[in-house]
Design a protein around this motif. Structure first.
Motif, mmCIF file in Angstrom:
data_model
loop_
_atom_site.group_PDB
_atom_site.id
_atom_site.type_symbol
_atom_site.label_atom_id
_atom_site.label_comp_id
_atom_site.label_asym_id
_atom_site.label_seq_id
_atom_site.Cartn_x
_atom_site.Cartn_y
_atom_site.Cartn_z
ATOM 1 N N ARG A 26 0.847 -1.187 0.000
ATOM 2 C CA ARG A 26 0.000 0.000 0.000
ATOM 3 C C ARG A 26 0.888 1.244 0.000
ATOM 4 N N ALA A 27 0.383 2.326 -0.582
ATOM 5 C CA ALA A 27 1.121 3.584 -0.558
ATOM 6 C C ALA A 27 1.312 4.034 0.888
ATOM 7 N N PRO A 28 2.455 4.620 1.215
ATOM 8 C CA PRO A 28 2.687 5.060 2.598
ATOM 9 C C PRO A 28 1.670 6.124 3.006
ATOM 10 N N PRO A 29 1.346 6.208 4.275
ATOM 11 C CA PRO A 29 0.377 7.207 4.743
ATOM 12 C C PRO A 29 0.840 8.618 4.427
ATOM 13 N N VAL A 30 -0.121 9.473 4.112
ATOM 14 C CA VAL A 30 0.212 10.859 3.769
ATOM 15 C C VAL A 30 -0.018 11.795 4.947
ATOM 16 N N THR A 31 -0.638 11.296 5.998
ATOM 17 C CA THR A 31 -0.894 12.126 7.171
ATOM 18 C C THR A 31 -0.129 11.591 8.368
ATOM 19 N N ALA A 32 0.108 12.453 9.328
ATOM 20 C CA ALA A 32 0.794 12.032 10.553
ATOM 21 C C ALA A 32 -0.037 10.988 11.294
ATOM 22 N N ARG A 33 -1.339 11.154 11.294
ATOM 23 C CA ARG A 33 -2.202 10.178 11.964
ATOM 24 C C ARG A 33 -2.106 8.821 11.285
ATOM 25 N N GLY A 34 -2.103 8.837 9.951
ATOM 26 C CA GLY A 34 -1.969 7.582 9.217
ATOM 27 C C GLY A 34 -0.645 6.901 9.498
ATOM 28 N N ALA A 35 0.425 7.692 9.563
ATOM 29 C CA ALA A 35 1.738 7.123 9.861
ATOM 30 C C ALA A 35 1.764 6.503 11.255
ATOM 31 N N ARG A 36 1.108 7.159 12.208
ATOM 32 C CA ARG A 36 1.061 6.615 13.574
ATOM 33 C C ARG A 36 0.265 5.310 13.603
ATOM 34 N N THR A 37 -0.835 5.261 12.863
ATOM 35 C CA THR A 37 -1.648 4.050 12.839
ATOM 36 C C THR A 37 -0.881 2.892 12.214
ATOM 37 N N ARG A 38 -0.196 3.162 11.096
ATOM 38 C CA ARG A 38 0.582 2.097 10.460
ATOM 39 C C ARG A 38 1.692 1.617 11.394
ATOM 40 N N ALA A 39 2.393 2.555 12.032
ATOM 41 C CA ALA A 39 3.465 2.180 12.955
ATOM 42 C C ALA A 39 2.912 1.354 14.113
ATOM 43 N N ALA A 40 1.719 1.711 14.600
ATOM 44 C CA ALA A 40 1.105 0.954 15.691
ATOM 45 C C ALA A 40 0.769 -0.456 15.245
ATOM 46 N N LEU A 41 0.320 -0.615 14.007
ATOM 47 C CA LEU A 41 0.008 -1.944 13.485
ATOM 48 C C LEU A 41 1.278 -2.788 13.352
ATOM 49 N N VAL A 42 2.364 -2.190 12.877
ATOM 50 C CA VAL A 42 3.621 -2.927 12.737
ATOM 51 C C VAL A 42 4.136 -3.343 14.118
ATOM 52 N N ALA A 43 4.078 -2.423 15.082
ATOM 53 C CA ALA A 43 4.532 -2.748 16.435
ATOM 54 C C ALA A 43 3.664 -3.844 17.053
ATOM 55 N N ALA A 44 2.358 -3.751 16.844
ATOM 56 C CA ALA A 44 1.443 -4.765 17.373
ATOM 57 C C ALA A 44 1.678 -6.108 16.706
ATOM 58 N N ALA A 45 1.912 -6.082 15.399
ATOM 59 C CA ALA A 45 2.162 -7.335 14.675
ATOM 60 C C ALA A 45 3.406 -8.022 15.214
#
Length: 223
Positions: A23-42
């Motif tokens: 998927r294209a990387p998040p364009v917003t700071a909130r999106g980046a935080r959500t993706r990072a949280a998913l990677v950390a949780a995974a």
């Protein structure tokens, strides 16, 4: 080799595998935080449950987000696992080896510092490395991920060995690529045996032994 150089050389971190389908990387700071949280949780879920038993619902629960949010950033469990491995690769390629003072920056000292930094990074990522080994046995995609990681380390070490040869410090008859493959494989397998399989050795034993084997194998002139 200067005090600011590493036995593992370059700073660029190539991707482990083809990530063009991500998927294209998040364009917003909130999106980046959500993706990072998913990677950390995974990572938490994979290390706790293993790859096969890890469930997307457990990952989203750990990240405190919805399944729909997961699919905004990742298409599958395999894709988020690759994202987790990519982060670990960055840690292992850039583990923060200390800069050495000029009077300490002999090639042997740089090799020792680099080995220590790599082994400490491997220890931090040992659970994930064990899972990657297991998944690579049955999944060709992740087998290539593992091979790409090995090639990256060997390539960096080959360039470092070649530079030492140019300086007249190691055996000029050694093939840098083959030597790097052998020495990198030795350190990696030793780390796997100790940190993943439970063989007993102290960090000092690991660092001292791998460094001495590097020095001896290259016939490094320490005079």
């Amino acid at each position: 080799m200067s005090s600011k150089s590493s036995a593992r050389g370059d700073s660029a971190v190539p991707p482990l595998a083809d990530t063009s389908a991500f998927r294209a990387p998040p364009v917003t700071a909130r999106g980046a935080r959500t993706r990072a949280a998913l990677v950390a949780a995974a990572r938490v879920v994979f290390e706790r449950d293993g790859f096969l038993d890890a469930r997307l619902t457990d990952i989203t629960s750990e990240a405190k987000c919805s399944t729909g949010s997961f699919y905004t950033y990742f298409s599958s469990k395999e894709e988020v696992f690759l994202a987790v491995v990519e982060e670990a690769q960055h840690d292992m390629l850039h583990p923060g080896a200390p800069h050495l003072d000029e009077d300490e920056a002999s090639p042997a000292a740089v090799i020792e510092a680099s080995n220590r930094a790599y082994l400490e990074a491997y220890k931090r990522n040992a659970k994930l490395m064990l899972i990657l080994e297991q998944v690579a046995v049955v999944d060709p995609k992740f087998r290539e991920v593992r091979r790409a990681r090995s090639r990256t380390f060997a390539g960096r070490n080959a360039r470092a060995i070649a530079r030492l040869q140019e300086q007249g410090l190691v055996d000029p008859g050694i093939d840098p690529k083959m030597a790097a493959m052998a020495l990198s494989g030795m350190v990696s397998r030793l780390a796997y045996n100790v940190f993943c399989l439970g063989d007993k050795a102290s960090m000092k034993q690991l660092v001292d032994t791998t460094t001495r084997l590097w020095v001896n194998a290259l016939k490094l002139d320490e005079s």
